[in-house]
Design a protein around this motif. Structure first.
Motif, PDB file in Angstrom:
ATOM      1  N   LEU A 253     101.594 -15.637  37.574  1.00  0.00           N
ATOM      2  CA  LEU A 253     100.989 -15.003  38.738  1.00  0.00           C
ATOM      3  C   LEU A 253     101.901 -15.105  39.957  1.00  0.00           C
ATOM      4  N   LEU A 254     102.510 -16.256  40.165  1.00  0.00           N
ATOM      5  CA  LEU A 254     103.455 -16.442  41.266  1.00  0.00           C
ATOM      6  C   LEU A 254     104.613 -15.449  41.142  1.00  0.00           C
ATOM      7  N   PHE A 255     105.145 -15.323  39.940  1.00  0.00           N
ATOM      8  CA  PHE A 255     106.250 -14.389  39.701  1.00  0.00           C
ATOM      9  C   PHE A 255     105.822 -12.938  39.967  1.00  0.00           C
ATOM     10  N   LYS A 256     104.706 -12.531  39.364  1.00  0.00           N
ATOM     11  CA  LYS A 256     104.253 -11.143  39.501  1.00  0.00           C
ATOM     12  C   LYS A 256     103.881 -10.803  40.940  1.00  0.00           C
ATOM     13  N   THR A 257     103.278 -11.752  41.638  1.00  0.00           N
ATOM     14  CA  THR A 257     102.935 -11.531  43.040  1.00  0.00           C
ATOM     15  C   THR A 257     104.187 -11.279  43.860  1.00  0.00           C
TER      16      THR A 257
ATOM     17  N   ARG B 234      95.334 -27.820  29.737  1.00  0.00           N
ATOM     18  CA  ARG B 234      95.553 -26.981  30.919  1.00  0.00           C
ATOM     19  C   ARG B 234      96.827 -26.154  30.843  1.00  0.00           C
ATOM     20  N   GLN B 235      97.504 -26.186  29.716  1.00  0.00           N
ATOM     21  CA  GLN B 235      98.784 -25.489  29.588  1.00  0.00           C
ATOM     22  C   GLN B 235      98.663 -24.010  29.927  1.00  0.00           C
ATOM     23  N   SER B 236      97.661 -23.339  29.392  1.00  0.00           N
ATOM     24  CA  SER B 236      97.551 -21.899  29.657  1.00  0.00           C
ATOM     25  C   SER B 236      97.272 -21.629  31.131  1.00  0.00           C
TER      26      SER B 236
END
Length: 69
Positions: free
Chosen positions: A21-25, A11-13
């Protein structure tokens, strides 16, 4: 321990993608809310916030908060 490593490696990726995604959002939200924002400064501040929370979670792990999660 080996089972945990294999599970997390599988599940690493997904985990990395969720963090990205959290950062870019949050970068997009900052651009929407503050159009004149310095993106480099915003990125550093977002990373500082994320790191602070990671550090807090790490401290909780060390204190045993997640031993029986």
């Amino acid at each position: 321990m080996e089972a945990i490593i294999k599970e997390l490696e599988s599940r690493q990726s997904e985990i990395e993608l969720a963090v990205e995604l959290l950062f870019k959002t949050n970068m997009k939200i900052t651009d929407w809310d503050v159009p004149e924002a310095d993106d480099k400064q915003a990125a550093k501040l977002i990373l500082d916030i994320m790191q602070s929370k990671i550090d807090a979670i790490r401290a909780d792990v060390e204190a045993g908060k997640y031993n029986n999660y």
